[in-house]
Write an enzyme that holds these catalytic residues in place. Structure first.
Site, PDB file in Angstrom:
ATOM      1  N   LYS A   1      -4.539  -5.066   1.961  1.00  0.00           N
ATOM      2  CA  LYS A   1      -5.413  -4.322   2.877  1.00  0.00           C
ATOM      3  C   LYS A   1      -5.972  -5.209   3.987  1.00  0.00           C
ATOM      4  CE  LYS A   1      -6.571  -0.568  -0.248  1.00  0.00           C
ATOM      5  NZ  LYS A   1      -5.729  -0.908  -1.416  1.00  0.00           N
TER       6      LYS A   1
HETATM    7  C1  LIG Z   1      -4.669  -0.188  -1.954  1.00  0.00           C
HETATM    8  C2  LIG Z   1      -3.728  -0.893  -2.847  1.00  0.00           C
HETATM    9  C3  LIG Z   1      -2.490  -0.322  -3.233  1.00  0.00           C
HETATM   10  C4  LIG Z   1      -2.084   1.080  -2.820  1.00  0.00           C
HETATM   11  O1  LIG Z   1      -1.799   1.201  -1.450  1.00  0.00           O
HETATM   12  P1  LIG Z   1      -1.748   2.628  -0.766  1.00  0.00           P
HETATM   13  O2  LIG Z   1      -1.695   2.364   0.684  1.00  0.00           O
HETATM   14  O3  LIG Z   1      -3.022   3.331  -1.172  1.00  0.00           O
HETATM   15  O4  LIG Z   1      -0.544   3.324  -1.276  1.00  0.00           O
HETATM   16  C5  LIG Z   1      -1.658  -1.054  -4.054  1.00  0.00           C
HETATM   17  N1  LIG Z   1      -2.007  -2.272  -4.500  1.00  0.00           N
HETATM   18  C6  LIG Z   1      -3.176  -2.851  -4.156  1.00  0.00           C
HETATM   19  C7  LIG Z   1      -3.509  -4.181  -4.723  1.00  0.00           C
HETATM   20  C8  LIG Z   1      -4.069  -2.199  -3.311  1.00  0.00           C
HETATM   21  O5  LIG Z   1      -5.235  -2.778  -2.986  1.00  0.00           O
END
Ligand SMILES: *Cc1c(COP(=O)(O)O)cnc(C)c1O
Length: 513
Positions: free
Chosen positions: A114
């Site tokens: 993110k």
């Molecule tokens: C947010 C997140 C995901 C999922 O990603 P999406 O965009 O919601 O599909 C997977 N792994 C981690 C570690 C995350 O922080």
């Protein structure tokens, strides 16, 4: 470049307004009215660009006249300088015998994918607000970001927004229900504009309060509430870069211009993999995108059956990959709009856009009232041309972590539980990948598993997996330097009653302080 809502009642919006607003007022998600064209020579001209430059080229295509190429370049340079490697998102080999790679997306300040989007979004907010204030000194333009987190989003948002001018951030988390590292990551950020709020309750309570606050028009207007969850278009946009970067890196590492990637993406809200869909739609030669889910498998079930069905009775399952624990995937609506436009409409170009939004409104109503909707056989077949999917149980998540860490024939690789879900699904899809490679007969397919978090963020699950195998893992040895001593650092967190009124009052008090 203008933006419209998937639900069709808002259109003609600028990039800047879409970024500051987040969700469209008709409840839909913003998408570009038209996809831009890549420059004819992108394959050669972009092949060796550093990550931040590649990001600037791609993002500039989507901002219209709101930002110049030079301004975008300054923002991306600043955003990706905070990563701990100049490659930003390195591509490493996991298993040469199957052509499987890991795309490490966890080199940002909070060690989760993110960061790629939120480092950029924070700088973008600051840039737009400073410019508004310079152009219109009578009004103080500001934004109050309010969000709920079960861990990953909150820390990445806080690190993206800390210290940004004209930005205040309030992140709600359920007390004692986020992992100790994640709680420490959030609450040890002491910048004056960052407010952690904990309440006795669940993540759903937190999310519910945030929804209620956004549903109060006067409160929303007065404090310019802004959203940082993955429905914000800028987050999707920023993530497109690593699909292109990984493709160029694959060609470099294989030395084969005909090599093509199958991307396997551990998915929850569908934000990460949606960026891959946009990359492919722009013209990146992606062989397939594979959705990997944990037991919260609405996306996998959709690809099997064509029915998008909430599992309301069961509710959200708590798994070892908590960032993917969702009931519905909020960003899926964006993909569904394209699916509807190309498969569920009868009108010619132009009118098809409107019809697609009608279809989306019907589907979303059905989902709300009946808990499910169903797409046509044609649409399902089209979805399968783009996406494959698979599901990984909790047990297989642990087994996969142990398998790659204790393997003897190749160097160990420590997967975090989210990445392990992807790697397990990649293994399961291997026969399909080989079959597609034969059918294509034009060069090798390589599997690129997106790694969404550093294993140290989910030490509990990782230790459980590895120690069950009798292997002792020295976590200290793999801990990234910023995690050392983190638990002992001073913290700031506000406790609040579990109600929207109490949180609203707390926000008002802290904003005026
Ligand atoms: C947010 C997140 C995901 C999922 O990603 P999406 O965009 O919601 O599909 C997977 N792994 C981690 C570690 C995350 O922080």
């Amino acid at each position: 470049m203008k933006y419209r809502s998937t639900r069709g009642q808002v259109s003609g919006q600028s990039f800047e307004s879409v970024v500051l607003e987040g969700l469209a007022s008709d409840g839909g998600l913003y998408i570009p009215e038209h996809l831009p064209q890549l420059p004819a020579d992108w394959q050669t001209a972009w092949a060796d660009l550093p990550f931040a430059e590649l990001a600037a080229e791609l993002i500039t295509l989507f901002v219209g006249s709101d930002l110049t190429r030079a301004e975008v370049g300054q923002l991306t340079a600043k955003s990706y300088a905070t990563f701990d490697t100049p490659q930003v998102t390195p591509l490493v080999s996991l298993d040469p015998s199957t052509g499987t790679h890991i795309l490490e997306l966890f080199h940002g300040p909070t060690f989760a994918f993110k960061d790629v989007a939120l480092q950029f979004l924070g700088n973008l907010f600051e840039f737009f607000l400073e410019r508004k204030n310079a152009m219109d000194p009578e009004t103080h333009h500001k934004i109050t970001v309010v969000g709920a987190t079960s861990g990953d989003t909150g820390s990445a948002a806080i690190y993206g927004l800390r210290g940004k001018k004209n930005v205040s951030v309030f992140i709600l988390h359920p007390e004692g229900r986020v992992s100790p590292i994640q709680e420490a990551q959030m609450t040890t950020v002491l910048d004056a504009n960052v407010h952690n709020v904990s309440l006795v309750g669940t993540f759903d309570d937190c999310q519910d309060i945030v929804k209620q606050l956004f549903g109060r028009p006067a409160f929303k207007r007065e404090h310019s509430l802004g959203a940082i969850n993955s429905i914000n278009w800028a987050r999707i946009l920023a993530q497109i870069t690593y699909y292109f970067h990984a493709y160029f890196e694959l060609l470099r590492q294989t030395g084969n211009p005909e090599a093509r990637p199958v991307f396997v993406v551990p998915s929850g809200n569908f934000g990460d993999i949606l960026a891959g869909f946009y990359a492919q739609s722009l013209g990146l030669p992606v062989a397939r995108l594979a959705i990997a889910t944990n037991g919260n498998d609405i996306l996998d079930r959709f690809l099997q059956s064509g029915a998008y069905e909430k599992n309301a009775e069961q509710g959200v399952l708590a798994t070892p990959s908590p960032a993917m624990d969702i009931l519905v995937s909020s960003n899926f609506e964006r993909f569904l709009w394209y699916l509807a436009r190309d498969n569920e409409t009868t009108a010619g170009a132009g009118a098809a856009d409107e019809q697609a939004s009608e279809v989306i409104r019907t589907w979303m109503d059905q989902l709300k009232t009946d808990g499910l909707f169903r797409v046509s056989a044609k649409a399902l077949a089209a979805a399968r041309q783009t996406f494959w999917s698979g599901r990984c149980s909790d047990e297989d998540t642990y087994k996969t972590i142990a398998k790659y860490y204790t393997r003897k024939d190749q160097p160990p690789y420590l997967l975090d539980p989210h990445t392990a879900v992807g790697v397990y699904v990649a293994e399961a899809l291997h026969p399909k990948i080989e079959a597609l490679e034969k059918e294509r007969a034009a060069g090798p397919l390589h599997t690129i598993c997106l790694s969404t978090a550093h294993p140290a963020k989910f030490s509990e699950a990782v230790l459980k997996a590895v120690n069950e195998d009798g292997t002792q893992l020295d976590f200290g040895a793999i801990l990234p330097p910023p995690f050392v001593g983190l638990l002992e650092k001073p913290r700031r967190c506000l406790r609040c009653d579990n109600s929207a009124d109490a949180v609203a009052q707390l926000i008002v008090e802290n904003l005026s302080a």
